[in-house]
Design an enzyme around this catalytic site. Structure first.
Site, short mmCIF file in Angstrom:
data_model
loop_
_atom_site.label_atom_id
_atom_site.label_comp_id
_atom_site.label_asym_id
_atom_site.label_seq_id
_atom_site.Cartn_x
_atom_site.Cartn_y
_atom_site.Cartn_z
N LYS A 1 0.79 -1.23 0.00
CA LYS A 1 0.00 0.00 0.00
C LYS A 1 0.83 1.28 0.00
O LYS A 1 0.35 2.33 -0.44
CB LYS A 1 -0.93 -0.01 1.21
CG LYS A 1 -2.04 -1.07 1.12
CD LYS A 1 -3.17 -0.62 0.21
CE LYS A 1 -4.38 -1.52 0.36
NZ LYS A 1 -5.50 -1.07 -0.50
N SER B 1 -9.09 -0.58 6.31
CA SER B 1 -9.07 -1.63 7.34
C SER B 1 -7.67 -1.80 7.91
O SER B 1 -7.47 -2.56 8.84
CB SER B 1 -9.54 -2.96 6.76
OG SER B 1 -8.61 -3.42 5.81
#
Lengths: 333, 333
Positions: free
Chosen positions: A63, A88
């Site tokens: 990410k 999340s």
């Protein structure tokens, strides 16, 4: 080929140019992750497998590629009031880390059911945590509220040109490391990773096959592909906490047009794959990260026509942030 | 420098030439393992750390380097009747694997307390298991018996020129990957790994500091170094199942003359280091493999003069063969 690439760049939010620009922009902030191989796993899968280990990436997942690309693309004025996101966990930590590197505040909306180790990553990188209910709607509305109150820029976890382009840099690295790969298996959730990876791969070599791997308990992408339109689900049920989001309007067209197939696997197969990563590869992989190995071992793949033409398969181990208790309890079942 | 290298080649069982020859001989059979880094661990250790991940090596540990060098150095006549060894596990699996690659039988004497996952590796590679009592004496006498009965060649786990030279190839790789390393931390048991690594490092750059890491519950090498002669212990007590052997007459002179310091750490520190490898590096490391990280974090190192001069520290994560139950139970304590 020229025409095809040109068509791509007009049709989708990201393209090979934005992905190559992302690589230059983010290279000071990320690891070039290694590719691991295992004859034991090749034997089990009856393919040559190349594991792209994004679990060793900064923050423990891919990410940071998208987050750092988005945050370092902001002008100083845009960046001044900070950034906000909802996630999340892995995107959350990545935004916190990239914001820290840029020296700006990060406001992170996290659903209450996020894994503890991922929340701790956010805090370690100095992100300010705002808790939401564990639904996508609640996450989005909390993030919008923070955005209005602070003036922070929203860094979307997947439905964004810069995020998608950053994730696509994985393909550039992987095809430099193993140029002969003919198939790439990618986890699919909101579609940021798979769309970036796919746009880069198809631009470099249109014959590369892209298979997206999805949990049976959150199979919105498989349903969307079958229906020819974005399908969302009333709820999801899977151990893969990173794969519970639904496609966005920027990622869906890539999935619709360019992803060759979606493979769905159940949680038991995901846990088996996590165990194999741990015991054979010696790599700590989270459930969402292990799904690519589960997919290549699935009957759905092994009995498909795609399988016959696949010889050298790249598998993106997307992240390694898993509480040990989760592994232990899963393996004990 | 010329003279020093020449003196080395006369004094010790292996030298930079035999190590370079080993590299050529074994390269078709081994992985070049990656080096991982982590800013989080650098921050904790207050050093730049470079983790040489031999846990990703074939068979899950560095041992295939020495075993394949020894087995592929045999003439066809020597190799015909197979090979025999005794080992708590990783060397056993490596000999079984290298023998399989050469197409000859492998007889493996294993102490009854060896970890299950290591025994399974031996069986998977087609090795014939002979059980011994968990003492070094019992291991050696069983191995000699097999040797007499079968005519197999003994492949010693550490006290052998070819084994030592094979292990030394780690240094050649590591210094190609990170040429600026000034210190290398190596687990020490029988001394095959540390002597090979040391002979290569000191030949390439005599100023490289070599620190050997040893469990407090099996600190025979530290005692030997202090006494100026090989000391053996009546028993050992450590979670590090790969670090329970004592130095041999070929490895001891290298440890005596060229290893700069021996750092001893207790089992609790080893378990903490395993946990950090798992949670931060995302790598499954066995207790013996994690001891180098434990050593760099120890007060003994952090308060030493060696520490002041060390900036870029290579740590050899020597293996990753650990039963998950061992990890879980250790972490739960």
């Amino acid at each position: 080929m020229e025409e095809e690439n040109h068509a791509q760049s007009e049709s989708y939010a990201a393209d090979i140019t934005s992905i190559r620009e992302a690589k230059v922009r983010i290279s000071p902030y990320i690891h070039e992750t290694p590719v691991l191989t295992s004859q034991s796993l090749d034997y089990i899968a009856r393919k040559q497998l190349y594991f792209k280990c994004e679990c060793f990436q900064k923050g423990g997942a891919f990410k940071i590629r998208g987050a750092s690309n988005a945050i370092f693309s902001l002008s100083d004025d845009q960046a001044a009031k900070g950034v906000v996101t909802h996630s999340s966990g892995n995107h959350a930590a990545a935004v916190a880390l990239a914001a820290k590197l840029r020296g700006i505040p990060a406001y992170i909306v996290i659903p209450k059911n996020a894994p503890k180790c991922k929340v701790e990553n956010v805090k370690r990188y100095g992100g300010q945590v705002i808790w939401s209910e564990p639904t996508f709607q609640s996450r989005e509305s909390f993030a919008k509220k923070v955005q209005q109150e602070t003036g922070a820029v929203m860094i979307h976890p997947f439905n964004d040109k810069y995020t998608m382009s950053g994730q696509g840099t994985i393909t550039l690295e992987l095809l430099e490391q193993v140029p002969e790969i003919d198939t790439i298996i990618v986890p699919i959730s909101g579609g940021g990773l798979v769309s970036g990876v796919t746009l880069a791969a198809k631009a470099i070599n249109p014959s590369i096959r892209i298979l997206a791997a999805e949990p049976k308990g959150a199979d919105d992408a498989a349903q969307s592909k079958a229906a020819g339109q974005i399908i969302t689900l009333p709820e999801t049920n899977t151990i893969a906490d990173g794969l519970r989001a639904f496609l966005g309007d920027l990622t869906w067209p890539v999935v619709r047009d360019l992803v060759d197939e979606i493979l769905t696997v159940d949680d038991a197969a995901i846990v088996d794959a996590m165990r194999m990563c741990y015991e054979i590869l010696k790599v700590a992989v989270e459930p969402s990260g292990a799904i690519g190995l589960a997919a290549v071992l699935s009957d759905q793949f092994q009995q498909s026509t795609a399988c016959k033409d696949s010889k050298k398969v790249g598998i993106i181990l997307s992240g390694g942030n898993v509480d040990l208790s989760v592994i232990w309890e899963s393996f004990a079942k």
